[in-house]
Design an enzyme around this catalytic site. Sequence first.
Site, short mmCIF file in Angstrom:
data_model
loop_
_atom_site.label_atom_id
_atom_site.label_comp_id
_atom_site.label_asym_id
_atom_site.label_seq_id
_atom_site.Cartn_x
_atom_site.Cartn_y
_atom_site.Cartn_z
N LYS A 13 0.84 -1.22 0.00
CA LYS A 13 0.00 0.00 0.00
C LYS A 13 0.87 1.26 0.00
CE LYS A 13 -1.94 -1.10 3.95
NZ LYS A 13 -1.22 -2.35 4.28
N ARG A 87 -9.46 0.85 8.79
CA ARG A 87 -8.89 -0.47 9.02
C ARG A 87 -9.87 -1.38 9.75
NH1 ARG A 87 -2.71 -1.45 9.40
NH2 ARG A 87 -2.54 0.59 8.53
N ARG A 126 11.98 -5.38 4.79
CA ARG A 126 11.80 -3.94 4.52
C ARG A 126 12.83 -3.09 5.27
NH1 ARG A 126 6.01 -1.45 5.32
NH2 ARG A 126 6.19 -2.42 7.36
N ARG A 159 11.83 -1.30 10.81
CA ARG A 159 10.77 -0.89 11.74
C ARG A 159 10.66 -1.90 12.89
NH1 ARG A 159 5.50 0.66 8.21
NH2 ARG A 159 4.48 -0.62 9.78
N ARG A 170 0.38 -8.66 13.74
CA ARG A 170 -0.28 -7.74 12.80
C ARG A 170 -1.15 -8.53 11.81
NH1 ARG A 170 4.75 -4.87 10.54
NH2 ARG A 170 3.32 -3.76 9.17
P1 AP5 Z 1 4.95 -1.53 1.79
O1 AP5 Z 1 4.56 -0.78 0.58
O2 AP5 Z 1 5.71 -0.81 2.86
O3 AP5 Z 1 3.68 -2.30 2.39
P2 AP5 Z 1 2.43 -1.74 3.17
O4 AP5 Z 1 1.23 -2.45 2.65
O5 AP5 Z 1 2.41 -0.24 3.16
O6 AP5 Z 1 2.80 -2.31 4.61
P3 AP5 Z 1 2.75 -1.65 6.04
O7 AP5 Z 1 3.51 -2.58 6.92
O8 AP5 Z 1 3.25 -0.24 6.04
O9 AP5 Z 1 1.27 -1.69 6.32
P4 AP5 Z 1 0.60 -1.80 7.66
O10 AP5 Z 1 -0.76 -1.58 7.23
O11 AP5 Z 1 0.85 -2.99 8.49
O12 AP5 Z 1 1.39 -0.71 8.52
P5 AP5 Z 1 1.13 0.83 8.76
O13 AP5 Z 1 2.42 1.52 8.69
O14 AP5 Z 1 0.00 1.32 7.94
O15 AP5 Z 1 5.81 -2.80 1.31
C1 AP5 Z 1 6.42 -3.66 2.24
C2 AP5 Z 1 7.79 -4.10 1.72
O16 AP5 Z 1 7.60 -4.91 0.57
C3 AP5 Z 1 8.72 -2.95 1.30
O17 AP5 Z 1 10.03 -3.29 1.64
C4 AP5 Z 1 8.56 -2.90 -0.22
O18 AP5 Z 1 9.75 -2.44 -0.84
C5 AP5 Z 1 8.27 -4.36 -0.56
N1 AP5 Z 1 7.36 -4.51 -1.69
C6 AP5 Z 1 6.23 -3.80 -1.94
N2 AP5 Z 1 5.62 -4.26 -3.05
C7 AP5 Z 1 6.38 -5.30 -3.49
C8 AP5 Z 1 6.28 -6.20 -4.61
N3 AP5 Z 1 5.26 -6.11 -5.49
N4 AP5 Z 1 7.22 -7.15 -4.74
C9 AP5 Z 1 8.24 -7.25 -3.86
N5 AP5 Z 1 8.41 -6.42 -2.80
C10 AP5 Z 1 7.48 -5.46 -2.61
O19 AP5 Z 1 0.59 0.78 10.29
C11 AP5 Z 1 1.48 0.51 11.36
C12 AP5 Z 1 0.70 0.44 12.66
O20 AP5 Z 1 0.02 1.70 12.89
C13 AP5 Z 1 -0.43 -0.61 12.73
O21 AP5 Z 1 0.07 -1.88 13.08
C14 AP5 Z 1 -1.31 0.01 13.83
O22 AP5 Z 1 -0.75 -0.19 15.12
C15 AP5 Z 1 -1.25 1.49 13.52
N6 AP5 Z 1 -2.30 1.91 12.58
C16 AP5 Z 1 -2.14 2.31 11.29
N7 AP5 Z 1 -3.34 2.61 10.74
C17 AP5 Z 1 -4.27 2.42 11.70
C18 AP5 Z 1 -5.69 2.55 11.73
N8 AP5 Z 1 -6.40 2.96 10.68
N9 AP5 Z 1 -6.33 2.24 12.89
C19 AP5 Z 1 -5.66 1.84 13.99
N10 AP5 Z 1 -4.31 1.69 14.02
C20 AP5 Z 1 -3.62 1.97 12.88
#
Ligand code: AP5
Length: 213
Positions: A13, A87, A126, A159, A170
């Site tokens: 994402k 979410r 990552r 991270r 997660r």
């Molecule tokens: P990346 O693009 O970083 O993936 P992502 O889907 O953004 O993953 P996140 O871990 O950031 O999502 P998340 O939803 O768990 O965490 P968030 O930060 O939002 O890609 C991942 C890796 O893969 C990278 O290294 C990339 O280079 C590689 N990659 C990407 N595409 C690829 C491909 N096609 N092929 C190969 N490699 C690839 O949230 C963190 C925390 O915040 C949550 O756990 C929660 O505690 C809190 N939080 C966030 N939003 C909320 C909410 N709405 N409500 C409550 N708590 C929340």
Amino acid sequence: MNIVLFGPPGVGKGTQGERLASATGASHLAMGDILRAAVRDETEAGLKARAYMEAGKLVPDEVVVAMIEDKIAGDALAGFLLDGFPRNVPQAEALEAMLARHDMAIERIIFMDAPEEALIERLSGRLICRACGFGFHRHYSPPREAGRCDRCGGELYQREDDREDVIANRLRVYKEQTQPLLAYYQDKPGFRRIDASGEMDAVYAALVKAVEE
Ligand code: AP5
């Protein structure tokens, strides 16, 4: 155009959302990045969020809903791309009410999916730049110089919540709380589902098609 991107942790994402937002001029509102900035700056919301994030749990709805409304009302007038919000179903309902208050609508709701093994591999490899936040992957998009950001030369780090035990948590939280969003959204106008298991350019092409179609 206003877009919601949702899907499991590590599906891409952030990577794809950033690319699409810079191509279209939309504001990329990444909930995780907004929360991490609040934790770093030790704001009131950040202090509330920290322990939940470290454990891989969702931050309470009232905290994230207030933060996202500030952003939508403040700097997303040229269109926004929501990544990581909503979410769960209560957040989706809060989003609808908030958009109605600001006379806005969502034109696309895009669900990205990939098998769990791919998610674990992506998250555990990552690397993020401490200075500019740009993301890399040890194998799939390695930096030119080990440990240094190609864009700004900043230090790369892993991270805290990309540790194996937190990733497992997660993914569990995703299945219990975020997957029900699929049933909530899949019959709404503008819903699209894309296969995000392929390599990055192929996933981006599918995303652009889902937006334009
Ligand atoms: P990346 O693009 O970083 O993936 P992502 O889907 O953004 O993953 P996140 O871990 O950031 O999502 P998340 O939803 O768990 O965490 P968030 O930060 O939002 O890609 C991942 C890796 O893969 C990278 O290294 C990339 O280079 C590689 N990659 C990407 N595409 C690829 C491909 N096609 N092929 C190969 N490699 C690839 O949230 C963190 C925390 O915040 C949550 O756990 C929660 O505690 C809190 N939080 C966030 N939003 C909320 C909410 N709405 N409500 C409550 N708590 C929340």
